[in-house]
Design an enzyme around this catalytic site. Structure first.
Site, PDB file in Angstrom:
ATOM      1  N   THR A   1       6.079   8.679 -39.894  1.00 44.25           N
ATOM      2  CA  THR A   1       5.465   8.202 -38.657  1.00 44.25           C
ATOM      3  C   THR A   1       6.272   7.062 -38.082  1.00 44.25           C
ATOM      4  OG1 THR A   1       3.322   8.796 -39.503  1.00 44.25           O
ATOM      5  CG2 THR A   1       3.358   7.138 -37.772  1.00 44.25           C
TER       6      THR A   1
ATOM      7  N   GLY B   1      -1.986   9.615 -45.167  1.00 46.15           N
ATOM      8  CA  GLY B   1      -3.123   9.199 -44.358  1.00 46.15           C
ATOM      9  C   GLY B   1      -4.454   9.234 -45.093  1.00 46.15           C
TER      10      GLY B   1
ATOM     11  N   THR C   1       2.220   3.644 -42.426  1.00 46.69           N
ATOM     12  CA  THR C   1       2.807   4.977 -42.540  1.00 46.69           C
ATOM     13  C   THR C   1       2.701   5.412 -44.000  1.00 46.69           C
ATOM     14  OG1 THR C   1       4.862   6.258 -42.318  1.00 46.69           O
ATOM     15  CG2 THR C   1       5.119   3.915 -42.696  1.00 46.69           C
TER      16      THR C   1
END
Ligand code: SD4
Length: 312
Positions: free
Chosen positions: A152, A206, A203
């Site tokens: 990310t 998740g 990042t």
């Protein structure tokens, strides 16, 4: 510090240079973040953000993005969107809405269409080849890890008028289920920003980041008086300890933050985590955060380190 910007992973380098040029000429934080992330979304050489990024298990690209304005805590986010060329631009526009500012898939695409954002087939040959290779392997969908090296892009910035903002954009975990959404577009977990305190973003895996709302934990630590580096390290350490369980080892997680004066902090539970910074005192450079038992050491990588880092 008059201005300051920090981004995740080596891939953020050219994006941060774009942001730096805006900020050092007195430009505002929103433009710096949107332009920096747009560049990365458009660049096919970065494997995990925007065009040509990481497909889901069905070979489709479903993208997530978010934007937060630290002045009034407004935010915009989209998740599981297909074929929007620049998800960060849509998230940014949504941050102007008081309601309906977090939209998923079809609704987000409809909003993007109505607002004349560009659409494009975001899959390229590299992404399709990567998916073809992976689908033949015996991978475990319940043990997905963050894509090695980078996933990310997160950017946190401060401008010369003391405005702060955060932006994030990602294709999420490689080979995720269709419709799966990680922390990146989720306020408090993947990002948070309050110009009176600072901004932070995360990042990594998740599902694990969301178990403790990692980004707002960093802001809360700063609010309690911790300096930005301690706030990052303590938030990550507390979080990893909370997840500790003999039957579960948490996935990788890395965080970046700026305080309201533009000082930066980072932390990771990977061995090493590269990130990009710039501020009034130095031009854009890469640094690496090395994790020693959840105590962080930050160093400037040498030629050899950079040559061995071949992710982007
Ligand atoms: C997600 N946090 O979708 C993202 C992926 C990521 O490094 O950042 N990986 O869970």
């Amino acid at each position: 510090m008059k201005y300051s910007m920090i981004g995740t992973w080596k891939m953020a380098f050219n994006g941060v240079i774009i942001g730096e040029n805006i900020l050092k000429n007195g430009g505002n934080v929103k433009d710096a973040i949107e332009n920096a992330i747009t560049y990365i979304e458009d660049n096919p050489n970065f494997n995990s953000v925007g065009y040509g990024s990481l497909p889901n298990i069905e070979g489709e690209l479903e993208l997530d993005a978010a934007f937060m304005d630290g002045n009034d805590l407004s935010f915009g986010a989209i998740c599981s969107v297909k074929n929007i060329k620049n998800p960060i631009k849509v998230a940014h526009l949504l941050s102007n809405s008081k309601r309906n500012c977090y939209l998923s898939s079809r609704g987000a695409e409809k909003f993007a269409r109505l607002n004349k954002f560009e659409f494009k087939n975001m899959l390229n040959d590299i992404a399709i080849d990567r998916w073809n290779n992976e689908i033949q392997k015996n991978f475990d969908p319940d043990n997905l890890e963050a894509y090695d090296g980078h996933d990310t892009v997160c950017m946190v910035a401060l401008d010369s008028n003391k405005n702060m903002g955060v932006g994030v954009s990602t294709s999420g975990l490689f080979m995720k289920q269709s419709g799966r959404v990680g922390d990146s577009p989720v306020i408090g977990s993947g990002f948070y920003c309050d110009s009176k305190i600072g901004g932070a973003a995360a990042t990594g895996v998740g599902e694990d980041i969301m178990k403790g709302c990692l980004s707002i934990s960093i802001i809360n630590n700063m609010k309690m008086g911790q300096d930005v580096q301690s706030a990052c390290e303590n938030a990550l350490k507390d979080h990893v300890n909370r997840l500790k369980n003999p039957n579960y080892s948490p996935g990788t997680m890395s965080v970046i933050a700026l305080d309201k004066n533009g000082n930066f902090g980072v932390a990771t539970n990977r061995d090493e985590f590269p990130f990009i910074v710039t501020c009034e005192n130095f031009s854009t450079k890469i640094l690496v955060c090395r994790n020693n038992n959840l105590s962080m050491e930050i160093f400037e990588p040498d030629e050899e380190w950079l040559n061995n880092y071949d992710y982007d």
